[in-house]
Each structure stands twice: as structure tokens, then as C-alpha cells.
Design an enzyme around this catalytic site. Structure first.
Site: not given
Lengths: 409, 86
Positions: A165, A302, A313, A331, A336, A396
Site C-alpha cells: 500500500c 491513509h 494512524e 478511501k 483501497h 504491510f
């Protein structure tokens, strides 16, 4: 150190393939989430939701020899780049192929569609029969960057940024650094992603995918107490980054300046985010731009609508900025787009900054009390004149990125 | 298969795979002339194998220059590279 400006932007996402169309959807509060036909056959899959790019087909005008090595992700990357180069006045320029221009681009992996075809023959039929010479190059990790280089005959460095991502945001960031440190005058930078059941399954297995299958217009819902996970989408967004003096000398239109970039790693857990690492990358981004937190007028989060991600976050953002900075995630509108999200969100954030408004957190009705207090933009687009914004992404592997763009160049 | 059948097969595959017109594909046509490269040659071999089970070997592929060469190889009237080195 060289200054780096944005002279072209192009993108494709679930809401459209040009700013005007996407803008209208954002202002109307529409999202791109759809119930995906055919996914119900997968045993154990709980979600049936995705946000595909509508009506995208490989353009027939592309030469066969240039298109044959592309999966859908590379094709979207190339199309976004055509739009961006055209806007920058560089389509067909000799500077694309004389070594002046490099490419910094990523996707989570290669084309999942091409990998499916390969795996079906390889593992289900135990046969190489039917596997052509182009199958592998469509799903190799650096397929987007490599196809861009082939298509546009780019002869500078190729930096594949395949980090899930953060692929798109690292694409912009490493492209920025390649110019900043004098290696290139022009970089084609960004990220792409092809919606594939395999990616969706990854999040489904982790109970991180939304299962509001009967309410596609109500999900995903970043930061909302009733969110139930992300919705995978797809797309591509390309930035044409250019050394400022080079852009000025040729009279290019400058859309924004890249003021700063940072990337770091939590080094802690392979999937769970760490608020400390997120906070650190935002501070490093500010440091790279030589700016104080107060200089940032808007933070594009994000905000995937997963529980652990949203909470961490929001805490990190509040630690850096306090509760006063306007924050929204796109998003809830786009889904996403994984490897594409960083460059898609940066593109749309710059466009919103230029228009003087920012989209709200779609689906945010009641902030999860475990999320930190922030100025979450709610319900309606907010009119907001600001000169500088930050766009953050997390992946990730504990990988974090922070990009800072300025309007006044 | 007769040479006529093989040519018809090649035309069908090449129109489908390589965006060529049927008229452009003649026995005398060279691969270069048809804008085909080594990747296309592999894809042609894969498609031929799928359709009729004929297997090309690496050296054969490298030596093929024209459609006539392919027809002859499949019909057994062209010595394969493997036979030539025996």
C-alpha cells in the site's frame, strides 16, 4: 539540492479517469464500491465487495508489441502516464528516450489476472501447455515500471517500488529523490493496482475486508465506529516530476511542488501498524521539507477503515499535529487501491488544494472513541484555502510514507 | 495434416494472436516482414502445440524464417534441427 515540481498528473480510479469526473463524484458523495459478480463461488470468502475502474479496456490504438506484455495493472499505469505526459507537454518528447527521464513506479505485485492464468495451468493442470512468452512478464513484480519504460522508451533508471500500500507513495517519493539529488531531470512516478480476488482474499482471511455485502453504498467507513473493514479497489495514478528550473525553462505548467518525503519502517510486526513508526515518518517528512507541523493545512490520511489501522494512524496524526489539523481519507469514496492508493490520493489531494476545498471522510457518522481527537472533515466538502498538504500511507511490513506538497511554487 | 491445412491453421492463429490480416500471411512471408519477433515465435509455437499437439524444439524455432519453413517442419518435409545434427 534540486527543487522538484509536478508538471503532469493522470489517474484512473473507481470514480473516473479525469479530475472533473472524480471531482463531481466526490462533491456528490458517491462511492465506487460494487458487489462483484462471480466472487461468491470462492469457498470461505466473506466479502463480495470491490471498487473496479469502470469501462477500462486496453486501447486498440496501442501497438501490439508494446501491449502484449501488459496485464491490466500495467495497462492502467501506461494509460495514466499517457494522460500525465500529455498534460505535461512531454508526450513524444525526445527527453523521454535520451536518458533524461527515469521511472519510479510500483504495484503490490504483478497482474493477479496473469498470475491466475499461470497458476491454473501450472498447479491445476500440471502442464506448461498454453503458457505463452508474455505470461510471466505480466505478473513479475516490476511489471508496471518495466512496461512504462518499454512503452515510452524511457532510458533512465527504473526504480520498482513494490511495497503493497506504499507502492504509489514510494514511487513519488523515490522519483522526487532521484531529481532532488541530481540523477534525473524528469521522473515518471506513481503506482497502479489491478483488482484481483487473490488480494481481496488476503484481507478477508485477516478479517480486514468489509462484509456489508448488501450495502455497497455504505462502505468502507474510515474512522467510523461502525466500520467493518476495507474495500479493495484498483486504478493507477502517475506524476510527472521535474526539476524546477528544467520545467520553468520549457514553460511547463506547474501544478505543485514536492516539498518533502520520508519513508521508514516500524520494524516490529508484519501486518499490525505501529503509531510510533507512523508518527516518526510524519516528523521525518516535515524535517525533509524544513517545515513545522503548523505549516500543514490539510492531512490526507491513509484511513483504510480497518480497526487497528485507523486507531494507530489517528493517534500518530494527533501526536504530530494536535487536534486542529483538518483530516480526511479518500478511501470511503475510492476504496483501497493498494499499490495505487498513494499516488491516487496525492493526485486528488493536490487537485482539491488547487480548487480550494477538501472531501469529507465518507461514511463517518460517529468517530470511533478509540481514535484520537482530530478535525475529521465530516458530511460535506470543506472550503479550505491552504498552500501545503501532507499525504500519508502505510503498508504491510510496517512501511510508512509521508509526502508533502506545496501549491505556491 | 496437409500443407494446405497447416497454412489454414497458422493463418487462424496468427490473425487471432498477432493482429495480422489473412491476406498478409502467405507461404513466402518472412517473420520479419510480418513484424514478428522471438517472443511471437514462442507464442506461435505454444498455440500450434495447443491446437494439434506438435512440439517445436528450441533449435527449430531459432531457424524458422518463413511461413513455408513452419509448414514444412510440421508436415515433416523439413529436417528438424535435431535431425540435422545427428
Amino acid at each position: 539540492m534540486k527543487r522538484v515540481v509536478v508538471t503532469g498528473m493522470g489517474g484512473l480510479c473507481s470514480l473516473g479517469s479525469d479530475w472533473k469526473t472524480v471531482r463531481d463524484a466526490l462533491l456528490a458523495g458517491r462511492n465506487g464500491t460494487k458487489v462483484m459478480p462471480g466472487w461468491e463461488h470462492m469457498a470461505g470468502l466473506k466479502t463480495c465487495l470491490g471498487a473496479p475502474v469502470p469501462d477500462f479496456e486496453l486501447p486498440e490504438s496501442w501497438p501490439r508489441k508494446k501491449a502484449r506484455s501488459m496485464g491490466r495493472d500495467s495497462a492502467m499505469a501506461v494509460r495514466a502516464t499517457e494522460i500525465a505526459l500529455e498534460g505535461a507537454g512531454l508526450l513524444g518528447s525526445p527527453e523521454l528516450s535520451d536518458g533524461t527521464t527515469g521511472v519510479s513506479y510500483g504495484s503490490t505485485a504483478g497482474s493477479p489476472g496473469a498470475l491466475d492464468t499461470w497458476a491454473e495451468s501450472f498447479y491445476q493442470k500440471n502442464s506448461l501447455s498454453g503458457i505463452g512468452a508474455n505470461q510471466y512478464v505480466r505478473f513479475m513484480s516490476h511489471t508496471c515500471a518495466a512496461n512504462l519504460a518499454q512503452f515510452f522508451q524511457l532510458r533512465g533508471r527504473v526504480i520498482p517500488t513494490c511495497s503493497a500500500c506504499t507502492s504509489g507513495s514510494q514511487g513519488i517519493g523515490y522519483g522526487y529523490e532521484a531529481i532532488k539529488y541530481g540523477h534525473h531531470d524528469i521522473m515518471v512516478a506513481g503506482g497502479a493496482e489491478e483488482l484481483g480476488l487473490m488480494d481481496v482474499a488476503v484481507f478477508d482471511i485477516l478479517f480486514a475486508a468489509s462484509t456489508r455485502n448488501d450495502q455497497p453504498d455504505q462502505t468502507p467507513r474510515p474512522f467510523d465506529v461502525a466500520r467493518d473493514g476495507l474495500v479493495c479497489s484498483e486504478g493507477a495514478a502517475t506524476f510527472i516530476l521535474e526539476e524546477r528550473e528544467h520545467a520553468l525553462a520549457r514553460g511547463a505548467t506547474i501544478h505543485a511542488e514536492v516539498l518533502g518525503f520520508a519513508t521508514n519502517c516500524d520494524g516490529r510486526h508484519i501486518t499490525n501498524p505501529d503509531a510510533g513508526g507512523m508518527e516518526k515518518v510524519m516528523r521525518l517528512g516535515l524535517e525533509s521539507a524544513a517545515l513545522a507541523p503548523e505549516a500543514i493545512g490539510y492531512v490526507n490520511a491513509h484511513g483504510t477503515a480497518t480497526e487497528v489501522g485507523d486507531i494507530a494512524e489517528s493517534q500518530a496524526t494527533a501526536e504530530v499535529f494536535g487536534k486542529g489539523v483538518p483530516v480526511s481519507s479518500l478511501k470511503g469514496f475510492l476504496g483501497h487501491a493498494l499499490g495505487a492508493c498513494g499516488s491516487l490520493e496525492a493526485w486528488l489531494s493536490i487537485e482539491m488544494m488547487r480548487d480550494g476545498w477538501f472531501a469529507p471522510n465518507r461514511g463517518l457518522e460517529e468517530v470511533d472513541p478509540r481514535c484520537a481527537e482530530l478535525d475529521y472533515i465530516r458530511d460535506e466538502p470543506r472550503k479550505l484555502e491552504t498552500q501545503i498538504l501532507m499525504s500519508n500511507n502505510f503498508a504491510f511490513g510496517g512501511i510508512n510514507t509521508s509526502l508533502i506538497f506545496g501549491r505556491d511554487v | 495434416m496437409s500443407p494446405t491445412d497447416v497454412l489454414a491453421l497458422l493463418k487462424r492463429i496468427m490473425v487471432r494472436e498477432f493482429d495480422l490480416t489473412e491476406d498478409a500471411i502467405q507461404l513466402s512471408s518472412g517473420f520479419e516482414e510480418l513484424d514478428m519477433d522471438s517472443i511471437d515465435a514462442v507464442d506461435l509455437a505454444v498455440s500450434v502445440e495447443e491446437e494439434i499437439g506438435f512440439q517445436f524444439n528450441t533449435d527449430d524455432l531459432a531457424e524458422l524464417r518463413t511461413i513455408q519453413n513452419v509448414v514444412d517442419l510440421i508436415c515433416g518435409t523439413r529436417r528438424s534441427a535435431a535431425q540435422a545434427t545427428e
